[in-house]
Design a protein around this motif. Structure first.
Motif, PDB file in Angstrom:
ATOM      1  N   HIS A  37       0.826  -1.204   0.000  1.00 43.99           N
ATOM      2  CA  HIS A  37       0.000   0.000   0.000  1.00 43.99           C
ATOM      3  C   HIS A  37       0.864   1.259   0.000  1.00 43.99           C
ATOM      4  O   HIS A  37       0.603   2.216  -0.743  1.00 43.99           O
ATOM      5  CB  HIS A  37      -0.906  -0.030   1.229  1.00 43.99           C
ATOM      6  CG  HIS A  37      -1.891   1.102   1.266  1.00 43.99           C
ATOM      7  ND1 HIS A  37      -2.810   1.362   0.267  1.00 43.99           N
ATOM      8  CD2 HIS A  37      -2.084   2.087   2.204  1.00 43.99           C
ATOM      9  CE1 HIS A  37      -3.540   2.415   0.572  1.00 43.99           C
ATOM     10  NE2 HIS A  37      -3.117   2.885   1.761  1.00 43.99           N
ATOM     11  N   LEU A  38       1.914   1.285   0.825  1.00 42.10           N
ATOM     12  CA  LEU A  38       2.825   2.421   0.836  1.00 42.10           C
ATOM     13  C   LEU A  38       3.522   2.582  -0.505  1.00 42.10           C
ATOM     14  O   LEU A  38       3.683   3.713  -1.024  1.00 42.10           O
ATOM     15  CB  LEU A  38       3.868   2.244   1.947  1.00 42.10           C
ATOM     16  CG  LEU A  38       3.352   2.309   3.391  1.00 42.10           C
ATOM     17  CD1 LEU A  38       4.486   1.981   4.362  1.00 42.10           C
ATOM     18  CD2 LEU A  38       2.759   3.679   3.695  1.00 42.10           C
ATOM     19  N   LEU A  39       3.938   1.474  -1.079  1.00 39.01           N
ATOM     20  CA  LEU A  39       4.608   1.537  -2.381  1.00 39.01           C
ATOM     21  C   LEU A  39       3.653   2.008  -3.457  1.00 39.01           C
ATOM     22  O   LEU A  39       4.035   2.773  -4.373  1.00 39.01           O
ATOM     23  CB  LEU A  39       5.165   0.148  -2.718  1.00 39.01           C
ATOM     24  CG  LEU A  39       6.047   0.044  -3.949  1.00 39.01           C
ATOM     25  CD1 LEU A  39       7.289   0.896  -3.779  1.00 39.01           C
ATOM     26  CD2 LEU A  39       6.454  -1.410  -4.195  1.00 39.01           C
ATOM     27  N   ASP A  40       2.385   1.598  -3.352  1.00 38.01           N
ATOM     28  CA  ASP A  40       1.383   2.041  -4.326  1.00 38.01           C
ATOM     29  C   ASP A  40       1.183   3.560  -4.237  1.00 38.01           C
ATOM     30  O   ASP A  40       1.076   4.247  -5.258  1.00 38.01           O
ATOM     31  CB  ASP A  40       0.074   1.307  -4.048  1.00 38.01           C
ATOM     32  CG  ASP A  40      -1.025   1.731  -5.021  1.00 38.01           C
ATOM     33  OD1 ASP A  40      -0.938   1.374  -6.211  1.00 38.01           O
ATOM     34  OD2 ASP A  40      -1.970   2.408  -4.572  1.00 38.01           O
ATOM     35  N   GLU A  41       1.134   4.096  -2.990  1.00 34.71           N
ATOM     36  CA  GLU A  41       0.980   5.536  -2.821  1.00 34.71           C
ATOM     37  C   GLU A  41       2.186   6.281  -3.384  1.00 34.71           C
ATOM     38  O   GLU A  41       2.053   7.339  -4.021  1.00 34.71           O
ATOM     39  CB  GLU A  41       0.794   5.867  -1.334  1.00 34.71           C
ATOM     40  CG  GLU A  41       0.524   7.355  -1.088  1.00 34.71           C
ATOM     41  CD  GLU A  41       0.325   7.647   0.389  1.00 34.71           C
ATOM     42  OE1 GLU A  41      -0.756   8.104   0.766  1.00 34.71           O
ATOM     43  OE2 GLU A  41       1.278   7.392   1.150  1.00 34.71           O
ATOM     44  N   LEU A  42       3.378   5.705  -3.154  1.00 31.65           N
ATOM     45  CA  LEU A  42       4.592   6.349  -3.655  1.00 31.65           C
ATOM     46  C   LEU A  42       4.586   6.411  -5.176  1.00 31.65           C
ATOM     47  O   LEU A  42       4.898   7.456  -5.773  1.00 31.65           O
ATOM     48  CB  LEU A  42       5.813   5.581  -3.152  1.00 31.65           C
ATOM     49  CG  LEU A  42       7.177   6.063  -3.666  1.00 31.65           C
ATOM     50  CD1 LEU A  42       7.472   7.469  -3.162  1.00 31.65           C
ATOM     51  CD2 LEU A  42       8.279   5.092  -3.221  1.00 31.65           C
ATOM     52  N   THR A  43       4.237   5.313  -5.803  1.00 32.34           N
ATOM     53  CA  THR A  43       4.312   5.253  -7.266  1.00 32.34           C
ATOM     54  C   THR A  43       3.128   5.932  -7.950  1.00 32.34           C
ATOM     55  O   THR A  43       3.281   6.442  -9.082  1.00 32.34           O
ATOM     56  CB  THR A  43       4.378   3.778  -7.719  1.00 32.34           C
ATOM     57  OG1 THR A  43       3.255   3.061  -7.190  1.00 32.34           O
ATOM     58  CG2 THR A  43       5.644   3.122  -7.223  1.00 32.34           C
TER      59      THR A  43
END
Length: 577
Positions: A37-43
């Motif tokens: 989820h954090l990586l999705d927000e970052l990308t």
């Protein structure tokens, strides 16, 4: 727990390990989802927002470049309006693009602020949003006003005024670009912070996953050890008990600590040990009355008792105690029992040592035999002869032990032994009735061995063997021919030999005795009485107490006075046993 069956224990171990594995997997999935989820927000938010801001800056530069192209086109010679129109079109299209990029960045930043499921610096992001709004609504509007004035001046061909307006517009554009560049730098810092949070969350997930996996492995191992030890310890005790039984030690029992199948097996094992101890007591008792090898065969293979007799080549031995009658008359019944036990034990040991089978004790006589299935046919005579040599060798010790046993200084009579050995075909097997059976040997070979044992009395010898026995063991045993006899119960003469010792172990006196005796025997059979007497006298000179030499010398003296019949074949007929 340890009262359960082994199957339940194993299923319990497997279920526990599966539960721990599922928990570990679920935790890993949850933490991986958080990282995702954090990586999705970052990308999908941080990086695209930064990209929109970068494009706002680029669009601003492109708009300034289009304005300069327009000025250059206006300053050209009349009729060059095509370049001005193209630059004007580009200039007009860029302003909406700048607003779209700025608004897109603000939308993404607002989405990051509005998402409570991810950690973010909402205050810093809110300030960025305000700064983007101010830059677009303030500076861009002022820049658009200057650009509008510039366009009017260009249309009016007021180039001097347009140049001054351009300078003011450049200042506003630089100010807008600087603000956007600052916003973009701060946005880049937020991107880096978000990336660091993603990496931290990923490392935390790895550490937690490893920690949970380690805890699950430790718990699973401890759980398996607790349950496994409850299974393996009884199994190891059972294995140790089995090794003790294999080694012949039947003293111990196995402690029963569980009520599962292994506990039941341990209880059955203890009952088996008790049965084996009982059977061993029976075997030991039985072995005192029957040769242990026969007793063991009867216990392990009861069908042997019903085996029909077979004819086989056997070597049979009879051993008797010389002077037993005189000895028994001078001692008490208890003393006689001691004498018999000592004598029979002493003389039975060599038979056992040389793999012979003691068939029975007949008063002071011992009957033993060698042959299949206990020894090979080729070695039976050798073993019997060795046993006879050892038995004769025990006589001196027996003479020393008897007085000490009886508590006297000397025994009433000079005890000695007589041995007879014969080899030939005999009936072997379980012989008897429905009430009692005996595994024994029968036939002429047995009778001949018994007669040869008795013939020692007439020759003053200790061990006489048949011609067949002598022929079979001559390669390993030193022998001498004694005579040709017709024993009681037979009509044909048989050559009789005496055992002197083991091969190549004769003393010089024994060697000389054998040679003189052989010369005397040859002269005796040829009726050369004088030569025979001289030869036997020489034999007695070598060994003064040699019984056969004395016997044959006395017989020669008698034949000199009473010559045998003309058809005499040199054989001597024994009239008694």
């Amino acid at each position: 727990m340890f009262r359960n069956s082994i199957r339940q224990k194993i299923v319990g171990i497997a279920a526990g390990l599966i539960v721990l594995a599922v928990i570990t997997s679920l935790l890993s999935m949850v933490m991986a989802g958080q990282v995702g989820h954090l990586l999705d927000e970052l990308t999908n938010r941080y990086i695209p927002a930064y990209g929109h801001l970068a494009r706002v800056n680029i669009r601003s530069l492109e708009r300034s470049l289009a304005m300069r192209r327009m000025m250059m086109a206006k300053m050209q010679a009349p009729g060059e309006d095509g370049g001005y129109a193209a630059a004007r079109k580009t200039f007009d299209e860029i302003e909406p693009a700048i607003k779209r990029e700025a608004n897109a960045a603000r939308v993404l930043i607002d989405a990051i602020i509005a998402d409570p499921s991810t950690p973010s610096d909402n205050a810093a992001l809110g300030r960025l949003d305000d700064r983007i709004d101010n830059a677009v609504n303030d500076l861009l509007m002022r820049l658009n006003a200057e650009n509008k004035t510039l366009l009017e001046q260009l249309d009016a061909q007021e180039f001097a005024a347009a140049k001054a307006t351009t300078l003011r517009a450049d200042v506003l554009r630089d100010d807008f670009s600087n603000k956007i560049e600052g916003i973009r730098g701060d946005m880049l810092a937020q991107v880096a912070s978000a990336a660091a949070k993603v990496m931290s969350a990923q490392q935390r997930a790895i550490i937690i996953s490893g920690f949970v996996t380690a805890i699950a492995a430790i718990l699973g191992f401890v759980f398996a050890m607790l349950v496994g030890s409850g299974i393996t310890r009884p199994v190891m005790r059972l294995l140790e008990g089995t090794r003790e039984v294999e080694a012949g030690r039947l003293d111990g029992t196995i402690a029963i600590t569980t009520q599962d199948e292994i506990g039941q097996l341990s209880a059955a094992f203890n009952r088996m040990i008790e049965t084996l101890r009982h059977n061993q007591r029976i075997r030991e008792t039985f072995g005192r009355y029957i040769n242990p090898r026969i007793a063991e065969g009867l216990l392990e293979q009861p069908a042997i008792a019903a085996t029909e007799g077979q004819r086989r080549i056997m070597t049979v031995m009879f051993c008797d105690m010389k002077g037993f009658t005189s000895l028994s008359e001078g001692v008490t019944p208890r003393g006689l029992v001691k004498i018999m036990n000592l004598y029979l034990s002493t003389m039975s040991a060599p038979v056992h040592a040389h793999r012979g089978i003691i068939d029975k004790y007949i008063g002071d006589a011992i009957m033993a035999y060698w042959g299949a299935p206990f020894v090979e046919e080729a070695e039976q005579t050798h073993l019997a002869a060795l046993a006879a040599i050892d038995m004769v060798g025990q006589v001196n010790q027996l003479r020393k032990d008897l007085p000490e046993l009886l508590g006297v200084r000397a025994i009433p009579a000079d005890c000695d032994i007589r041995i007879g050995i014969a080899t030939g075909e005999a009936l072997v097997g379980s012989i008897g009735s429905e009430f009692m059976m005996s595994y024994t040997v029968l036939g002429d070979t047995v009778n001949l061995a018994s007669r040869l044992e008795g013939a020692n009395k007439f020759y003053g010898s200790r061990s006489l063997i048949s011609e067949a026995t002598a022929a079979a063991c001559a390669a390993t045993i030193e022998l001498r021919e004694i005579d040709r006899l017709v024993v009681v119960g037979q009509t044909q003469p048989v050559a009789v030999f005496e055992i002197i010792g083991k091969k190549d172990e004769l003393s010089p006196a024994q060697t000389e005795l054998r040679q003189h005796y052989a010369d005397g025997l040859a002269a005796y059979r040829e009726r050369r009485w004088d030569d025979a007497e001289l030869a036997f006298a020489a034999a007695l000179a070598a060994v003064p107490n040699d019984g056969p030499s004395a016997t044959l010398k006395a017989r020669v003296v008698n034949f000199r006075q009473n010559p045998p019949a003309a058809d005499w074949d040199g054989a001597w007929h024994l009239e008694s046993k």
